[in-house]
Write a protein that holds these residues in place. Structure first.
Motif, PDB file in Angstrom:
ATOM      1  N   UNK A   1     -35.933 -14.021  -4.365  1.00  0.00           N
ATOM      2  CA  UNK A   1     -35.611 -12.599  -4.297  1.00  0.00           C
ATOM      3  C   UNK A   1     -35.746 -12.098  -2.870  1.00  0.00           C
ATOM      4  N   UNK A   2     -36.769 -12.599  -2.149  1.00  0.00           N
ATOM      5  CA  UNK A   2     -36.994 -12.085  -0.796  1.00  0.00           C
ATOM      6  C   UNK A   2     -35.906 -12.589   0.156  1.00  0.00           C
ATOM      7  N   UNK A   3     -35.499 -13.841  -0.002  1.00  0.00           N
ATOM      8  CA  UNK A   3     -34.411 -14.335   0.844  1.00  0.00           C
ATOM      9  C   UNK A   3     -33.165 -13.487   0.608  1.00  0.00           C
ATOM     10  N   UNK A   4     -32.957 -13.129  -0.643  1.00  0.00           N
ATOM     11  CA  UNK A   4     -31.793 -12.304  -0.939  1.00  0.00           C
ATOM     12  C   UNK A   4     -31.897 -10.923  -0.346  1.00  0.00           C
ATOM     13  N   UNK A   5     -33.100 -10.370  -0.365  1.00  0.00           N
ATOM     14  CA  UNK A   5     -33.207  -9.002   0.101  1.00  0.00           C
ATOM     15  C   UNK A   5     -33.151  -8.899   1.608  1.00  0.00           C
ATOM     16  N   UNK A   6     -33.417 -10.016   2.308  1.00  0.00           N
ATOM     17  CA  UNK A   6     -33.295  -9.966   3.764  1.00  0.00           C
ATOM     18  C   UNK A   6     -31.840  -9.930   4.202  1.00  0.00           C
ATOM     19  N   UNK A   7     -30.952 -10.372   3.321  1.00  0.00           N
ATOM     20  CA  UNK A   7     -29.522 -10.360   3.593  1.00  0.00           C
ATOM     21  C   UNK A   7     -29.200 -11.141   4.856  1.00  0.00           C
ATOM     22  N   UNK A   8     -29.407 -12.447   4.780  1.00  0.00           N
ATOM     23  CA  UNK A   8     -29.108 -13.260   5.953  1.00  0.00           C
ATOM     24  C   UNK A   8     -27.785 -13.977   5.739  1.00  0.00           C
ATOM     25  N   UNK A   9     -27.143 -14.257   6.835  1.00  0.00           N
ATOM     26  CA  UNK A   9     -25.918 -15.052   6.787  1.00  0.00           C
ATOM     27  C   UNK A   9     -26.141 -16.200   7.753  1.00  0.00           C
ATOM     28  N   UNK A  10     -26.026 -17.414   7.260  1.00  0.00           N
ATOM     29  CA  UNK A  10     -26.404 -18.546   8.091  1.00  0.00           C
ATOM     30  C   UNK A  10     -25.479 -18.747   9.281  1.00  0.00           C
ATOM     31  N   UNK A  11     -24.244 -18.292   9.142  1.00  0.00           N
ATOM     32  CA  UNK A  11     -23.345 -18.413  10.285  1.00  0.00           C
ATOM     33  C   UNK A  11     -23.875 -17.686  11.495  1.00  0.00           C
ATOM     34  N   UNK A  12     -24.591 -16.592  11.210  1.00  0.00           N
ATOM     35  CA  UNK A  12     -25.141 -15.794  12.294  1.00  0.00           C
ATOM     36  C   UNK A  12     -26.450 -16.375  12.775  1.00  0.00           C
ATOM     37  N   UNK A  13     -27.231 -16.897  11.857  1.00  0.00           N
ATOM     38  CA  UNK A  13     -28.536 -17.447  12.241  1.00  0.00           C
ATOM     39  C   UNK A  13     -28.348 -18.658  13.130  1.00  0.00           C
ATOM     40  N   UNK A  14     -27.393 -19.506  12.776  1.00  0.00           N
ATOM     41  CA  UNK A  14     -27.229 -20.753  13.519  1.00  0.00           C
ATOM     42  C   UNK A  14     -26.215 -20.652  14.648  1.00  0.00           C
ATOM     43  N   UNK A  15     -25.247 -19.767  14.506  1.00  0.00           N
ATOM     44  CA  UNK A  15     -24.160 -19.658  15.486  1.00  0.00           C
ATOM     45  C   UNK A  15     -23.529 -21.004  15.758  1.00  0.00           C
TER      46      UNK A  15
END
Lengths: 187, 461, 383
Positions: free
Chosen positions: C369-383
């Motif tokens: 649930x917490x990973x979902x609520x942070x709203x991350x997109x891996x394309x942006x995290x890793x570039x």
């Protein structure tokens, strides 16, 4: 319409009683033997479940359906689940490699045979023995097993087991609370 | 041969179930009918779940395999049968094989006492409800052994959680059931409205499934409306506990895909997995049958004691059996089975007319039209008086159970999942106290007349 | 209230007892997992069901975007930025174009700015709709996903009509826009606003007062405002913890000054507050879109920008409020046609640091649930 009319006293004789008796008894005996001879504890537990279910069938044949139902719910459905939980959660690798029978198996068989012979002799030959296990059905009509047990437990006049029943349930409550307290990590 | 025919004939017209009458032939026939009906019901439930869930989610569901996806469950069954049977290495083969067998056994044996009518059950044990609760708790054993036999951490954790959840909610189910059973011991209108019974009186409570429905018939009210709102709360409690008992949403954390522990049937593939699936749906139908029998009046039609004015239509009404009621409301509700099947047929024909007019769709259109024709034919047959008089009970029972199936699917589409500790909290800290309070209150209400005669000198009756 | 400076990395040796004997258990939520929204690997250290700490292993989607930038001209690099946060591609483009415009000292014409704002806010809505659907799916509500995706289609249709692409739009150019707004653009956007207002009420009806949703999200994944600021967390996560910081109001860009909107702020910093904040942002975005569509000025859509862009030597940092937080670009120019260094400050990368703080003391089922609520997109995290 009287709900009791749904189960009027039985007029047809029961069907194929010897066949079912021998079937259930054989299942129980084989299950019991498997319990003690299997190395794998889970196999033993499953054999015990089979034996308990066969016993429930025997209770049904004795016209004690309530006892049969309670046997299924409590023994097969409750206590055996507990057994399985415990077997699965402890490490049994070492036990599976142990020998199943020790060197005294001959003495054990002789003792069991002697005891069994004693029981059979008492039952078949002496008159006292025959009085212990009278033949025939119990006196209740077909639909009355539950009601009879309830009357024994709860009735104002006839019920003699009320006190024992309540004490036993109090004991169970103490056991539950004790188990929870012992198993908690922190209060 | 003549003896055989006599044996078969001897049962017809009896007022007991085949098991109660000791007739092996008819008992076997009923067993086969129930087994077949259950299998068809599970297949239909598969299709219904996918379609109804899809429509709730603004999509169509299966549409290609057969007209409107009607053959999809058959395609799924064939696929599952043809899949490779994988057994994990170092798994205990005997236990791996036995586990789905136990679950299916428990789920199917329960139907021996389910009453579709006053004589339409395989047998009527006088511990009927106790038997159903007991045998359905045997499926916990199958789940635990399935998790163990997979020889891997996550199925074991999932299995232990599943079984802990099922065992917890059995307590709540039991309490709700007991308060319904207590209501069966209340007297009929002939002996005084709320007279309490004991073992010496004519009226006593019963655990038999048929007896429970007959008690509702005698008291003229479905138990869900009895002692309002106690019956309703008991029914609500059972409805929640039965969803948790069968591991369905919102209580399906142990088998959810997006959680860490993947559930007890992870390592099962192909036919073995379909056995678990079969057992799950059968268990759903079984607990719904319990709820329908105990609270919703079983096979009784709505408003069982309201008959309306007596009417007579030549050759159509009243029914041949002289003891059957002849009111107007009876007549109208007796037409319901036929009308419902005709409606289903009409829906099929409506969709036939909506099918695309493309040559590739010809087979599907014809298939749907044929299916609709079969349904309409069944509806017409259900209007014929001999059939109509016998089929009413089965129809009302099945309709109520179908309503519960729709509720299950609706819950799945709407609610998020409970976390496991919240799930156990609901079972133990909310449902259990409510059940106990319900039990005491139901007993108090039932004993009201008795208490008043004892202590207040006969003030109420 | 944990001090982020004292957080130690995980001790990753696996215990040598069986898993049920040990007090601590190290579990791997592998790169392939239905609920980690991409290729994210999370290593959890558990005590029974409680999380003692976790560590994220990232880099599975690293494509070397920043290195690529050093070998492309400024205009050629524009399509690459869409692929970082592929869910909110328009915002990425806005950030990059505005940064280069700052470097070149040009300003996009007002008409271009208005259309930019409209498209960016539409993209904010699309990103939040995707977030809502997937977050609800992780918690177990399987239906809102379909509703949000159905409504997101309308936004994607507008994008497709405008620039030809639905997801990685490459909508903006340095100096303005390439394409004029198509015929009927304003009408369609107005229709969309009226279409989507009752839909947002629909999503709220399903979840906001649902007792199971409340139990799953209230008190889960709490992070205080101070911790957020210490870790550099921005976006709805920061606002839900009580800090009223939105770059659109604090350091306005792209004429957000002309629009009237509120910044929704939460109080407790738990998952439920983040949900409420994002739902309120839906409505604020609609307000902005309505005001923008009313007042699009006439005029050119492209400023006077040289064909061969050689920005003066220097460096600039510019950030915008992307749907996920503060998206910043730091560009160093050495006077040539290709940048010397482009450094992207992705909001998801910085927000992911907060996962450890948020999950300590929670149960395993809440990590998802917490990973979902942070709203991350891996394309942006890793570039």
């Amino acid at each position: 319409m009287n709900p009791m009319a749904a189960n009027p006293p039985i007029t047809n004789p029961p069907v194929a009683t010897p066949f079912f008796f021998y079937l259930l008894a054989a299942t129980m005996i084989i299950g019991g033997i498997l319990v003690i001879t299997r190395k794998n504890a889970i196999h033993s537990a499953m054999a015990l479940i089979t034996a308990l279910l066969a016993q429930a069938g025997l209770y049904l044949m004795l016209y004690a359906p309530f006892v049969a139902g309670v046997q299924i719910i409590l023994y097969a459905g409750g206590i055996m689940v507990l057994f399985l939980f415990v077997i699965m959660l402890i490490n049994l690798e070492r036990n599976m490699k142990e020998r199943q029978f020790n060197k005294q198996w001959l003495v054990g068989i002789v003792a069991a045979a002697a005891l069994g012979g004693l029981f059979i002799t008492v039952y078949t030959t002496s008159t006292r023995g025959k009085e212990l296990f009278p033949e025939g059905r119990v006196a209740y009509a077909d639909g009355q097993n539950t009601q009879a047990i309830a009357s024994l437990l709860f009735d104002r006049g006839a019920g003699q087991y009320m006190f024992a029943f309540e004490i036993a349930s109090l004991l169970l409550l103490v056991a539950i609370i004790g188990a929870v307290v012992m198993a908690k990590k922190r209060i | 041969m003549n003896e055989l025919m006599q044996y078969i004939q001897s049962y017809l017209g009896s007022d007991r179930t085949p098991g109660g009458a000791g007739n092996i032939f008819w008992a076997t026939v009923y067993i086969l009918l129930v087994f077949g009906g259950l299998s068809v019901a599970v297949i239909a439930m598969n299709w219904l779940e996918r379609k109804i869930l899809a429509h709730m989610q603004v999509r169509l569901g299966p549409m290609r395999v057969g007209p409107h996806g009607l053959l999809q469950p058959i395609a799924d069954a064939i696929k599952l049968l043809l899949k490779e049977d994988i057994i994990p290495a170092e798994a205990d083969k005997v236990i791996f094989w036995i586990a789905p067998f136990i679950v299916v056994l428990a789920a199917f044996t329960v139907f021996v006492v389910v009453p579709f009518g006053p004589t339409h059950a395989i047998t009527d044990m006088n511990i009927g409800i106790l038997f159903m609760l007991g045998v359905s708790s045997l499926s916990v054993l199958g789940i635990v052994t399935a998790g163990w036999a997979s020889n891997s951490h996550y199925p074991l954790i999932g299995a232990l959680r599943s079984s802990a959840q099922m065992v917890s909610y059995e307590v709540a189910m039991g309490l709700a059931v007991v308060s319904a059973i207590m209501m069966t011991s209340l007297g009929s209108l002939a002996t005084g409205l709320y007279g309490a019974g004991n073992v010496d009186s004519q009226v006593s409570g019963t655990l038999s499934m048929i007896g429970i429905v007959q008690a509702q018939q005698a008291q003229g009210v479905w138990f869900v409306f009895k002692f309002f709102p106690l019956g309703l709360i008991a029914f609500g409690m059972f409805a929640i506990a039965m969803v948790a008992e069968t591991n369905r949403a919102p209580f399906d954390l142990p088998e959810a895909e997006s959680e860490l522990t993947a559930g007890f049937h992870t390592e099962y593939s192909g036919f073995r997995w379909s056995l678990f699936f079969l057992a799950e749906y059968s268990a759903m139908i079984a607990v719904s049958s319990i709820a329908v029998t105990l609270w919703l009046g079983g096979w009784l039609r709505p408003f069982p004691s309201v008959h309306g004015p007596s009417i007579a239509i030549p050759h159509i009404w009243p029914p041949a059996d002289p003891s059957a009621p002849t009111g107007a409301l009876d007549f109208v509700l007796a037409l319901c089975p036929g009308i419902s099947f005709l409606l289903l047929g009409a829906m099929c024909f409506y969709n036939v007319q909506r099918m695309p007019k493309h040559p590739l769709f010809k087979v599907q259109t014809l298939g749907l039209a044929g299916f609709g024709a079969v349904l309409a034919l069944i509806g017409l047959i259900l209007f014929v008086p001999p059939v109509r008089d016998r089929v009413g009970d089965i129809f009302w029972f099945s309709a109520k159970v179908t309503g519960f199936m729709y509720l299950y699917i609706w819950y799945r589409g709407t609610f998020p999942r409970y976390r496991f500790d919240q799930l156990m909290k609901v079972g133990w800290k909310i449902l259990l106290p409510t059940g106990l309070a319900l039990l005491i209150l139901t007993a108090l209400f039932g004993m009201r007349a008795d208490i008043s005669t004892q202590f207040l000198g006969g003030l109420g009756q | 209230m944990t001090d982020p400076n004292t957080l130690s990395p995980l001790d990753l040796e696996t215990p040598d007892k069986t898993f049920l004997d040990a007090n601590e258990l190290v579990i791997n939520m592998g790169p392939q997992h239905p609920a980690t929204h991409g290729v994210l690997r999370v290593i959890l250290r558990l005590d029974g069901e409680k999380v003692l700490g976790l560590e994220c292993v990232i880099g599975y989607l690293h494509r070397g975007v920043e290195k690529i930038a050093e070998n492309r001209t400024y205009t050629m690099f524009n399509p690459y930025v869409d692929r970082m946060d592929y869910v909110a591609a328009v915002s990425n483009g806005l950030g990059y174009c505005e940064t280069v415009e700052k470097l070149l000292n040009v300003e996009a014409p007002p008409r271009a700015q208005y259309i930019r704002v409209i498209l960016t806010e539409l993209n904010r809505m699309a990103s939040h709709q995707l977030w809502l659907g997937t977050h609800a799916l992780d918690i177990g509500a399987i239906t809102p996903l379909f509703y949000t995706f159905r409504d997101r289609e309308e936004i994607l249709k507008i994008f497709e009509k405008y620039c030809g692409a639905r997801l990685t739009t490459h909508a903006f150019r340095i100096g303005g826009l390439q394409y004029e707004a198509y015929d009927g653009f304003e009408k369609e956007v107005k229709n969309f606003v009226n279409f989507v207002k009752p839909k947002i009420d629909e999503y709220e009806e399903l979840l906001t007062t649902n007792r199971i949703w409340l139990e799953r999200t209230k008190g889960v994944g709490v992070i205080s405002g101070k911790d957020c600021i210490a870790l550099g967390v921005t976006g709805p996560v920061l606002r839900a913890s009580g800090v009223k910081w939105d770059i659109r109001k604090a350091l306005p860009y792209a004429n957000y000054k002309n629009f009237d909107f509120d910044i929704p702020v939460g109080q407790n910093g738990d998952t439920y507050d983040r949900y409420i904040v994002r739902m309120a942002e839906f409505r604020q975005s609609l307000r902005i879109i309505e005001q923008a569509v009313e007042g699009i000025p006439a005029g050119p859509v492209m400023a006077k920008v040289p064909k061969v862009m050689k920005p003066p030597v220097g460096e600039v940092y510019h950030s915008i409020e992307a749907p996920k937080g503060e998206l910043g670009y730091f560009i160093v120019s050495d006077g040539s046609t290709q940048p010397y260094r482009v450094r992207v400050r992705p909001p998801s990368f910085v927000n992911l640091q907060a996962l450890d703080v948020m999950c300590r003391g929670q149960l395993v089922a809440d990590v998802i649930a917490v990973i979902g609520t942070l709203d991350i997109v891996l394309g942006e995290v890793d570039r």
